[in-house]
Every structure is written in structure tokens, then in C-alpha cells.
Design a protein around this motif. Structure first.
Motif, PDB file in Angstrom:
ATOM      1  N   PRO A   1      26.721 -59.933  43.593  1.00  0.00           N
ATOM      2  CA  PRO A   1      25.421 -60.124  42.940  1.00  0.00           C
ATOM      3  C   PRO A   1      25.363 -59.449  41.580  1.00  0.00           C
ATOM      4  CG  PRO A   1      25.267 -58.404  44.586  1.00  0.00           C
ATOM      5  CD  PRO A   1      26.664 -58.953  44.675  1.00  0.00           C
ATOM      6  N   GLY A   2      24.361 -59.834  40.808  1.00  0.00           N
ATOM      7  CA  GLY A   2      24.099 -59.160  39.554  1.00  0.00           C
ATOM      8  C   GLY A   2      23.290 -57.890  39.773  1.00  0.00           C
TER       9      GLY A   2
ATOM     10  N   ASP B   1      33.855 -48.224  39.716  1.00  0.00           N
ATOM     11  CA  ASP B   1      33.619 -48.121  41.159  1.00  0.00           C
ATOM     12  C   ASP B   1      33.202 -49.469  41.734  1.00  0.00           C
ATOM     13  OD1 ASP B   1      33.869 -45.109  41.582  1.00  0.00           O
ATOM     14  OD2 ASP B   1      32.396 -45.218  39.969  1.00  0.00           O
ATOM     15  N   TRP B   2      32.423 -50.224  40.983  1.00  0.00           N
ATOM     16  CA  TRP B   2      32.039 -51.563  41.441  1.00  0.00           C
ATOM     17  C   TRP B   2      33.251 -52.486  41.472  1.00  0.00           C
ATOM     18  CZ3 TRP B   2      26.609 -53.606  39.631  1.00  0.00           C
ATOM     19  CH2 TRP B   2      25.619 -52.774  40.168  1.00  0.00           C
ATOM     20  N   VAL B   3      34.089 -52.413  40.437  1.00  0.00           N
ATOM     21  CA  VAL B   3      35.304 -53.220  40.428  1.00  0.00           C
ATOM     22  C   VAL B   3      36.207 -52.840  41.600  1.00  0.00           C
ATOM     23  CG1 VAL B   3      37.428 -53.713  39.142  1.00  0.00           C
ATOM     24  CG2 VAL B   3      35.225 -53.644  37.947  1.00  0.00           C
ATOM     25  N   ASP B   4      36.378 -51.540  41.825  1.00  0.00           N
ATOM     26  CA  ASP B   4      37.239 -51.078  42.914  1.00  0.00           C
ATOM     27  C   ASP B   4      36.741 -51.568  44.278  1.00  0.00           C
ATOM     28  OD1 ASP B   4      38.861 -49.772  41.113  1.00  0.00           O
ATOM     29  OD2 ASP B   4      38.057 -47.772  41.535  1.00  0.00           O
TER      30      ASP B   4
ATOM     31  N   VAL C   1      32.039 -57.485  36.921  1.00  0.00           N
ATOM     32  CA  VAL C   1      32.708 -56.903  38.085  1.00  0.00           C
ATOM     33  C   VAL C   1      33.861 -57.795  38.543  1.00  0.00           C
ATOM     34  CG1 VAL C   1      32.392 -55.980  40.403  1.00  0.00           C
ATOM     35  CG2 VAL C   1      30.506 -55.865  38.753  1.00  0.00           C
ATOM     36  N   VAL C   2      33.604 -59.091  38.705  1.00  0.00           N
ATOM     37  CA  VAL C   2      34.656 -59.967  39.220  1.00  0.00           C
ATOM     38  C   VAL C   2      35.766 -60.170  38.191  1.00  0.00           C
ATOM     39  CG1 VAL C   2      33.148 -61.121  40.875  1.00  0.00           C
ATOM     40  CG2 VAL C   2      33.381 -62.083  38.576  1.00  0.00           C
ATOM     41  N   TRP C   3      35.448 -60.126  36.905  1.00  0.00           N
ATOM     42  CA  TRP C   3      36.488 -60.263  35.892  1.00  0.00           C
ATOM     43  C   TRP C   3      37.392 -59.034  35.904  1.00  0.00           C
ATOM     44  CZ3 TRP C   3      38.633 -64.268  34.553  1.00  0.00           C
ATOM     45  CH2 TRP C   3      39.214 -64.528  33.312  1.00  0.00           C
TER      46      TRP C   3
ATOM     47  N   ASP D   1      28.279 -49.125  31.256  1.00  0.00           N
ATOM     48  CA  ASP D   1      29.677 -48.749  31.413  1.00  0.00           C
ATOM     49  C   ASP D   1      30.578 -49.897  30.959  1.00  0.00           C
ATOM     50  OD1 ASP D   1      30.582 -46.279  32.101  1.00  0.00           O
ATOM     51  OD2 ASP D   1      30.965 -46.743  34.196  1.00  0.00           O
ATOM     52  N   PRO D   2      31.562 -49.643  30.119  1.00  0.00           N
ATOM     53  CA  PRO D   2      32.464 -50.719  29.700  1.00  0.00           C
ATOM     54  C   PRO D   2      33.386 -51.143  30.828  1.00  0.00           C
ATOM     55  CG  PRO D   2      33.210 -48.613  28.813  1.00  0.00           C
ATOM     56  CD  PRO D   2      31.879 -48.357  29.459  1.00  0.00           C
ATOM     57  N   VAL D   3      33.720 -52.419  30.851  1.00  0.00           N
ATOM     58  CA  VAL D   3      34.671 -52.921  31.835  1.00  0.00           C
ATOM     59  C   VAL D   3      36.078 -52.736  31.266  1.00  0.00           C
ATOM     60  CG1 VAL D   3      34.463 -55.312  30.989  1.00  0.00           C
ATOM     61  CG2 VAL D   3      35.309 -54.862  33.305  1.00  0.00           C
ATOM     62  N   ARG D   4      36.945 -52.132  32.066  1.00  0.00           N
ATOM     63  CA  ARG D   4      38.316 -51.871  31.641  1.00  0.00           C
ATOM     64  C   ARG D   4      39.192 -53.053  32.043  1.00  0.00           C
ATOM     65  NH1 ARG D   4      36.868 -47.759  28.336  1.00  0.00           N
ATOM     66  NH2 ARG D   4      35.829 -46.090  29.485  1.00  0.00           N
ATOM     67  N   LEU D   5      39.864 -53.643  31.059  1.00  0.00           N
ATOM     68  CA  LEU D   5      40.703 -54.810  31.304  1.00  0.00           C
ATOM     69  C   LEU D   5      42.071 -54.578  30.679  1.00  0.00           C
ATOM     70  CD1 LEU D   5      38.042 -57.531  30.376  1.00  0.00           C
ATOM     71  CD2 LEU D   5      38.729 -56.855  32.690  1.00  0.00           C
TER      72      LEU D   5
END
Length: 230
Positions: A7-8, A52-55, A79-81, A156-160
Motif C-alpha cells: 500500500p501507499g 526498512d520498508w524495502v527490507d 518500496v517495490v522499486w 527518506d530517499p530510496v537507495r537503488l
């Protein structure tokens, strides 16, 4: 196919309740997630960030028996990306619901903090193009489903790193078709670069506002089913 539903902001697993039955009827195994710290006070959520959400999603990918489809609504797209980037060989497709693939180091947005968390700002906060199809009854029904999110998460930035661009992508956009989306992305700098770096991307218009899981769950489920079958 295992379909992980993310979810968002401000939403829990229950936000997918009207979508899940149609996915199950099509033979899929949907898993709707509530992400860490949602609904928790600041003393229990202040340390939780995007990683933490990505993990949490990566953990579900690793627990699956085979490849998965990731579905991310709104801020859940970040998160999913991030999860697809971490496990590109385990993700059969990423489905973005009214959001776009974020470039590295980008964040969702900034919202007001109250008591150290980010509360749902109410449906009236959003522009009409996002909420026009949420009638009074739907708004009354869904507002109690909303929860606060940890303070750090929206900014928080998304780490890619790499690998994500070879994962097939379906973008289910509320009010834009592919031509309209690409014209809009031309104004978004690095977001346009991220979109054009994806090897296999499909864009479908839902014909909804920003929350089709509430306003058009049957159509959203059908489009997710179609994407999962590609």
C-alpha cells in the motif's frame, strides 16, 4: 503467481481487501502487506525509514517459492522499486498503481508531522483529480482504515543500485495513458530518465483517481491479473 501488494502512505493490508478476491479467483496467491511502523507512535516508529520498508518486502520475496509480482500503490511504488532492485532475478514484474518508478535517491514527498509521526491529512487535502471518484460514503468508509506513518519514511530517499531496469514493469495510471504520461514525465527530469531506462514497460489507463482500490477495485484487480499473466 505470488503477488505482493504494497500500500501507499497511511494504508494497511486491509486497503487491498476489495482487490484480493478477484486475484485469488484468477488462481494467484496475493499477499497484502502492512509495512513496519504504520499506526505506531513516534517512540516505536521514529527509527523506521524507507530501507526498512524495502527490507520488509524483500523478506517476503525471499520467502516465496518462486518469482513474484510486486504491486505498489502511490508511495508504495518507491518500496517495490527498491525491492525489485534488491532482487531483480526473483521479481517477474513490478506493477505501479498511479505512480512512477522513482530514480535513485528520490523520496515520496513531505507532509506535516504531528506528535512525531505523519498522520493522514484527510481526503480534502488532495486535489480533485486524485479524489473525484471517492464519494462521501467511500470516504467515510475508508477514513477509519488510515493510519499514521513513521516520520522518516515520506522523505527518506530510496537507495537503488542496478538490475532493476531489466525487470518488466506495468504502470496502471489513474488518469493518463502512455502518451500523456510520457509528456508529463518530460517535465520531471530524472524521473523521465528512470522511466526510459526500463527495458520492458507497459502503461495502462485505469480511468480513476489516485485510489482505485477503493473506487474501482474490480477494474484494478482485472488489470493486475492481466499484468501478472504477461
Amino acid at each position: 503467481m505470488d503477488i505482493i501488494l504494497v500500500p501507499g502512505l497511511w494504508l494497511e493490508a486491509s486497503s487491498w481487501d476489495d482487490v484480493v478476491p478477484a486475484l485469488e479467483a484468477a488462481g494467484h496467491r496475493p499477499l497484502a502487506m502492512t509495512l513496519p511502523g504504520v499506526g505506531e507512535p513516534a517512540e516505536r516508529s521514529s527509527g523506521i525509514g524507507m530501507s526498512d520498508w524495502v527490507d520488509a518486502v524483500v523478506e517476503k520475496i525471499d520467502a516465496a517459492d518462486g518469482p513474484v509480482v510486486l504491486v505498489g500503490h502511490s508511495g508504495g511504488g518507491n518500496v517495490v522499486w527498491g525491492a525489485a532492485d534488491a532482487r531483480p532475478d526473483r521479481v517477474a514484474r513490478v506493477v505501479f498503481v498511479d505512480t512512477v518508478p522513482p530514480p535513485p535517491e528520490s523520496a515520496i514527498s513531505e507532509f506535516e508531522l504531528v506528535d512525531g509521526v505523519v498522520p493522514f491529512p484527510g481526503w480534502d487535502f488532495f486535489p480533485d483529480e486524485d479524489v473525484f471518484d471517492l464519494d462521501a460514503q467511500t470516504r467515510a468508509r475508508t477514513t477509519p482504515l488510515t493510519r499514521s506513518v513513521p516520520a522518516r519514511v515520506p522523505t527518506d530517499p530510496v537507495r537503488l543500485s542496478d538490475g532493476r531496469h531489466r525487470v518488466p514493469v506495468t504502470m496502471l495510471m489513474g488518469g493518463m495513458d502512455q502518451q500523456q504520461l510520457e509528456a508529463e514525465l518530460d517535465n520531471w527530469g530524472s524521473y523521465a530518465e528512470e522511466y526510459r531506462a526500463i527495458a520492458d514497460v507497459t502503461v495502462e489507463k485505469i480511468g480513476s483517481g489516485h485510489w482505485p482500490q477503493f473506487s474501482q477495485p474490480e477494474r484494478l484487480a482485472a488489470l493486475i491479473n492481466d499484468a501478472a499473466g504477461q
